[in-house]
Design a protein around this motif. Structure first.
Motif, mmCIF file in Angstrom:
data_model
loop_
_atom_site.group_PDB
_atom_site.id
_atom_site.type_symbol
_atom_site.label_atom_id
_atom_site.label_comp_id
_atom_site.label_asym_id
_atom_site.label_seq_id
_atom_site.Cartn_x
_atom_site.Cartn_y
_atom_site.Cartn_z
ATOM 1 N N THR A 308 0.835 -1.207 0.000
ATOM 2 C CA THR A 308 0.000 0.000 0.000
ATOM 3 C C THR A 308 0.864 1.249 0.000
ATOM 4 N N TYR A 311 2.410 1.747 -3.434
ATOM 5 C CA TYR A 311 1.479 2.280 -4.434
ATOM 6 C C TYR A 311 1.449 3.803 -4.410
ATOM 7 N N TYR A 336 -9.161 -7.052 -0.732
ATOM 8 C CA TYR A 336 -8.664 -5.692 -0.975
ATOM 9 C C TYR A 336 -9.583 -5.019 -2.011
ATOM 10 N N LYS A 342 -7.658 1.481 -7.774
ATOM 11 C CA LYS A 342 -6.290 1.979 -7.882
ATOM 12 C C LYS A 342 -5.737 1.740 -9.285
#
Length: 530
Positions: A308, A311, A336, A342
């Motif tokens: 995370t 990212y 997730y 995303k």
């Protein structure tokens, strides 16, 4: 000034002669020390050469020290247990034999310290020989321990020596990648690998906490190089190559259990990745994550915090982080829900102009390969790619168009984007919201792929031809986009220029043979074609 210069030259010659003499005598001094305790003080001469400035002399001294102290270890002529100070050893409490062993143990410790310092030497040859010698000492200490080991966890393994070697390899000021690659040979031994992993975890925590979590590029680079050279066996039965053979209690030894290897492997990586990394290191970690790290972890889902954070870095790192999350979702049942959101937000104009474009579309194709994805989500990806295609280069369009067609093939419900019914009073505005970050709210299903229709007028014939495919029912077989992922503008131009020239086209059914010989009837015959 001249006399001074002359004295310096004379002094240099004297030093050179003494070093040369030491080089010649060093092996004989080793033999004399081993033959008789009367020559014990010759060990100082050997250690003195170890501090020479010449590479050959140092390497020779390292070899001599290796022979000397490995033999003393085998003979058990080094003091075992808590080592008394040298002044204390001179008292009458110790026998002559013990005094000798204490004396040689102190010399051994001095040798180890000098070898550890040589791991930071400017010459690689010195570093390499010092490393090999230290590992020979480690093997010797394993078979003939110098400490009274009263704990069962580590048995007779020389953990402290390995910890010291690792600490030197993980330099904060020097790139030790070459020396660490040399060290990989020793990582193939199960017990060495186990204690190296434990030492790395301990060292990283100490160094990074001391720096308050700030980035230390050279140090973290060395740590990553060392850790990335560590690979675990897949079965416990493969744990057979040990540096130290344990005569008893082998089954209880943690270094002999694969589950313990995985546990310390996991702690090592998590301890390293919890700190902020240099920007170029995120990509290095993520590239090997799914092949070299996750399969050896007891709980791979613990990597979610790192992925995370990665990212949020952006660019190629974000894509690679999603690849790691995708592996956790599909192979380790990670929940997730923001994954596709995303991925959707990574679709922006810059994705067509970066060097990782091919990898992006390869991974995106894998992420969107499931036929169980919601229609609105697939439609959002298809529509966003179509909108971005309006300003994309020709090479990218040869990837994007087949990509969109494959999405529609997998999800027939998305054909509404192609065959959308219309009415005369329908507004001309596109309801699709390009700036909306959530694919659920972008209203893609209310729109159409008019952008592909526009690309039918593209200046490049291959792009126009690809866009024309939307006019006919798409064949069921998907397009193989792997063939066009790596294509460049230069390759497109070369391909166009190398196309065979068109053959001459005949203008009449009969070749003119007497056109220039005169005769009106002949001219009339060839020009009055009607």
């Amino acid at each position: 000034m001249a006399p001074t210069k002359k004295r310096n030259v004379s002094s240099a010659k004297t030093n050179q002669q003494s070093v040369k003499k030491a080089k010649i005598d060093i092996n004989s001094k080793v033999d004399s020390v081993l033959e008789s305790k009367k020559h014990a003080n010759d060990v100082f001469d050997i250690l003195e050469v170890l501090e020479s400035e010449k590479e050959k002399d140092v390497i020779g001294a390292v070899s001599a020290c290796s022979k000397l102290f490995c033999t003393l270890l085998e003979r058990k002529e080094l003091f075992r247990g808590k080592l008394p100070g040298e002044e204390e050893a001179l008292s009458g409490e110790f026998s002559a034999e013990d005094k000798y062993r204490i004396f040689m143990r102190h010399r051994y410790n001095s040798c180890v310290e000098m070898l550890l310092e040589h791991l930071s030497h400017e010459l690689y040859g010195v570093k390499d020989s010092a490393l090999c010698c230290l590992m020979k000492f480690a093997a010797g200490e394993g078979q003939h321990p110098l400490e009274d080991l009263d704990w069962s966890e580590h048995y007779s393994f020389p953990r402290e020596l390995i910890l010291a070697v690792v600490e030197r390899l993980l330099s904060k000021t020097t790139d030790n990648s070459l020396l660490i690659s040399r060290f990989q040979e020793f990582l193939e031994m199960e017990d060495v690998r186990y204690y190296v992993m434990s030492s790395v975890r301990e060292n990283v925590g100490k160094v990074m906490d001391k720096n308050k979590g700030a980035v230390v590029p050279l140090y973290q680079g060395n740590v990553f190089t060392l850790m990335s050279n560590i690979s675990l066996p897949s079965k416990e039965s493969e744990l057979t190559n040990f540096m130290v053979k344990q005569e008893a209690k082998h089954e209880d030894w943690k270094a002999a259990k694969l589950i313990e290897h995985k546990r310390v492997f996991e702690r090592m990586w998590l301890g390293f990745l919890k700190y902020k990394l240099p920007s170029n290191m995120y990509k290095k970690v993520l590239v090997i994550l799914h092949d070299s790290i996750l399969p050896h972890m007891s709980k791979p889902t613990l990597m979610i915090d790192f992925l995370t954070a990665a990212y949020e870095v952006g660019g190629a790192i974000s894509l690679l982080a999603l690849n790691g999350l995708f592996v956790l979702i599909h192979q380790h049942n990670l929940d997730y829900p923001d994954f596709y959101k995303k991925l959707y937000n990574l679709l922006e104009p810059s994705v067509f102009h970066v060097k990782y474009r091919a990898r992006f579309f390869h991974l995106a194709n894998i992420f969107l390969s499931s036929s169980h994805l919601p229609v609105y989500l697939v439609a959002a990806f298809a529509k966003r790619l179509a909108r971005l295609a309006l300003t994309a280069p020709s090479t990218a369009l040869l990837i994007v168009l087949p990509f969109i067609y494959n999405l529609i093939r997998r999800h027939p419900a998305c054909r509404i984007l192609i065959h959308k019914p219309s009415t005369e009073d329908e507004p001309l505005e596109d309801p699709y919201l390009m700036d909306e970050e959530d694919p659920v709210e972008c209203r893609a299903l209310e729109s159409s792929l008019w952008e592909i229709k526009t690309l039918q007028k593209h200046h490049h014939p291959d792009v126009a031809k690809a866009a024309m495919m939307i006019n006919k029912p798409l064949p069921e077989q998907e397009d193989d986009i792997s063939e066009v992922l790596e294509i460049t503008t230069y390759e497109m131009m070369e391909r166009d220029l190398k196309q065979s020239q068109m053959k001459s086209i005949p203008l009449e059914f009969e070749t003119a043979t007497q056109l220039l010989k005169g005769g009106g009837d002949v001219l009339g015959q060839h020009f009055c074609l009607d």
